[in-house]
Each structure stands twice: as C-alpha cells, then as structure tokens.
Design a protein around this motif. Sequence first.
Motif, PDB file in Angstrom:
ATOM      1  N   ASP A 121      43.909  47.727  34.357  1.00 33.32           N
ATOM      2  CA  ASP A 121      43.335  48.738  34.179  1.00 33.32           C
ATOM      3  C   ASP A 121      41.908  47.624  34.475  1.00 33.32           C
ATOM      4  O   ASP A 121      42.129  46.661  34.984  1.00 33.32           O
ATOM      5  CB  ASP A 121      42.543  48.587  32.528  1.00 33.32           C
ATOM      6  N   GLN A 122      40.889  48.025  34.741  1.00 34.56           N
ATOM      7  CA  GLN A 122      39.887  47.155  35.621  1.00 34.56           C
ATOM      8  C   GLN A 122      39.819  47.041  36.700  1.00 34.56           C
ATOM      9  O   GLN A 122      39.345  46.155  37.528  1.00 34.56           O
ATOM     10  CB  GLN A 122      39.198  46.063  34.773  1.00 34.56           C
ATOM     11  N   ALA A 167      38.633  43.622  40.897  1.00 33.16           N
ATOM     12  CA  ALA A 167      37.561  43.938  40.055  1.00 33.16           C
ATOM     13  C   ALA A 167      37.289  45.962  39.574  1.00 33.16           C
ATOM     14  O   ALA A 167      36.728  45.774  41.380  1.00 33.16           O
ATOM     15  CB  ALA A 167      36.322  43.453  39.405  1.00 33.16           C
ATOM     16  N   HIS A 168      37.093  46.068  39.221  1.00 37.69           N
ATOM     17  CA  HIS A 168      36.712  47.505  39.722  1.00 37.69           C
ATOM     18  C   HIS A 168      36.096  47.962  38.332  1.00 37.69           C
ATOM     19  O   HIS A 168      36.488  47.761  37.422  1.00 37.69           O
ATOM     20  CB  HIS A 168      37.495  48.784  40.143  1.00 37.69           C
ATOM     21  N   ARG A 206      39.393  40.441  36.778  1.00 38.90           N
ATOM     22  CA  ARG A 206      38.746  41.175  36.487  1.00 38.90           C
ATOM     23  C   ARG A 206      37.157  41.118  36.063  1.00 38.90           C
ATOM     24  O   ARG A 206      36.644  41.615  36.480  1.00 38.90           O
ATOM     25  CB  ARG A 206      39.462  41.410  35.006  1.00 38.90           C
TER      26      ARG A 206
END
Length: 419
Positions: free
Chosen positions: A21-22, A53-54, A101
Amino acid sequence: MTEPSRTTGEFPLPGHPGVPDQLLAHAQPSRADGTFDHDRAGRPKVRRVHLRAHPPTTPQRPSGLLSDVEWAWATSAPRRWNTIVNKLHDRAEQVALTLARTGCVALEHDYRAGKILQPPRGWTPHPDLADQHATGKQARHAARRELRDRAEKLRDVLAGEWPGVAAALTAPATDPRLVWIVRAAEDLVADRSHDGPRAFVQHHANSTKAREDLPRLLTDAGFEPEALVLLGVNRNPYIGLGGPIRAHHDGRTLDWTGWPGPHDIRLPAHRAITLDVAPGTQALLIIENRQAAEAICDTHPDTAVIWCHGQPPDPLLELINQAASGVDNVLICPDADLGGIRIAARIDQHLLPGTHRVIVDIGAGGHDRGEPFSNPTRDRIAAIARRADAVGDFARSCLARGYAVEQEASARAALQPLL
C-alpha cells in the motif's frame, strides 16, 4: 502500457500485484543509455523496478524511526539490502517500507516473469536528501579546513611563548576538542580573559553548558597552567608561602616561621583566607622559580616569600597586597622571558599605590643563554617595552638580550645582594 518517461526512461506499473500500500512500481530501463530491450512483440523487457511513494510526496523524515546517525547513513547514499540488514537487523523491512512511503527512498527489486522478487536489492535515497547530505558534508569539510588553518597560524604565533598550547593545536581537525583549543588560543593571543569557565563557554557558544569540562579539556590537551590563569578558566589557584608569613582561615592560623618553605596552599572556593607577615619583616619576595624560592627560604628565613605558580589570578593578587602592606620593600623576581614580563606587569599593576617595589632582572648578572625569542614573542615583548616604567625597563632588557633566562642559579645570584 504507459509510454516511458522522456526524462528517466522509466514507466509506472499501476495496479501491479504484490506492491505494498501507498507505493507504486516503476519499471527501470535495462540499458545504460536509459532505454529498454524489447521482446518479439515489441514490448519493453522489464528486469528491475523501483517502488516509490504514491502519490509522490516531498521526503519527510519519519519521527522516531531512526537515530541521527542512522538517518544520515540511510539517506546519504544508495544501500544494498545485505548492508541494510546488517545495520538494522530485524527492523530492516519495517524501516525500508516506512522510508519508501514517506518519499525518502526508492526500493529497488528484481523483476522476473511479471513478478516483483523479494527481498529488495536495496534502496536509493531521494535526490533532494542525497544533495542535502552532500552539501552538508562539503560544508563540514570546509569548516574543518578553516579550523585547521586557524590552528596552524596560532601554533606559529604561540610556539615560543606557550609550547603546550602550540602542541595542543596539532590535534586533528576531526577531534571535537580542537574548536575549543583554537578558541582558547585565540583568546590568549588577544589577551582576552574571562570570569571563569562558564563565562568562557557563554562567550564562545552562547550557552554556559555547551562545554562543562572546559578546564579539564584544556589541561588534558596540554595547556600550561599559566595559560589557564590568563584565560580566567583555571580552578582554585595555589599559592606558595615561606618565611615569617601567616595565613588565617576560618578562625585558624597557619604559621610556618622557622619551617623550610615555600608551602603550597590551594585557595578554598568561596571562602576567603587572609595573609600577614610578622612585625619587623623588611621585605616580601614574590618569585616565579620554585627552586630559587626554596633556596631563599633556607638562606634568608627572615624574608617573607610568595612563590607564584605562573600568572597570579585576582585572588592571589589580593593576598600579595595583604602581605605587601606589612613590609617596607617588595621584590618581584620572575623569569626573564615573556611570561615573566607579564607576571611582573600583572603584580606591579595591582600593588597598592605607594608600595615600594623592585623588579629583579635575573639576566643582568651571570647566566646561561636560553632559547632565542621567536619573532612573534619579540613583537609582544617590544609592545610592553614601550611602557615608561619599571616593567618597560625590564622588557627592554629582555628584548636587548634576545633570549630567555630562567635558571635557578641566576635568580639566586640576582637576589643575594638585594636581600
């Protein structure tokens, strides 16, 4: 498939399975020129991906995750996974994901048959962080060079007068003590004194607690005790007493009349002592050379003697004045060098008006030739020699000889006819 970036050559792999995630996977070019090899269908061959990181974010240091040392290590250069594990042990995976992240690093993975392989190959810090560390490193190197240059210049100036201080200035620029050694040496050259160690630290660091071990630091580095006195950072000073002279403290009297001296006393902190001499005592001798002081105490037991441990601080000057008030003549007998000139000047300046005083030049009679004065030392003596008083006369005599005289025999020979 998304077109490769014209800037980096990479392209994103949105929705790829196995990406935490992320984070978002970005396919990395397989060639050194920033392009991809292609399969028979014309599709780019992806062999390596970066997880970043997104959505993209400005790198922010995670609170409490890493110590300052670990943070600098993690974000100053690319790190391989085995190095990361050796450094962080069982924290490696958690730290890697958190740094990714928060935009601090990109995690690099091998990619085979449509799968992101575990564990990662390592990480690469965000360029902004790497640049900050590089800039900081350059600044630290520049500061160390500047500190080293200051130390070298000071060493040349102080070598003749303060060899211990000069030796301390040879400490490597990476030694955290050097900045304090340089500050103290600069104050010596500028004749700057402080009201104790805390005042010194406050002056230089704007905080009294920045260096609470300053006297020990400078002593361990090799500073002469007299240098610490001049700087005003010495601990409770000593005084040597001999002949018909008495010390009074807390209702008690210490009287060494008839005992060979001088006797060393360390002045108590925050509690005053007082001195007086026996009635009828003709002379007080203030002397720098200990062996000569011992000889005078043996041969002239009716002379009050104060042996100075180098430059006398204010509490000792007060005691000298107390003893001087009970005699007809005060003889000041220092070594005939820059340190001795300064001792004579300091005592002469603080004696009460009307006190009859003589500065004894031990180089005026027979003596062995000492070390020649260095050019910086000559310059400092010449400045004192411009005075139109007994201290100036003494300095001019030392300057004319051009070398130091500090032998016990010379001091005794000069004093005999006066006593």
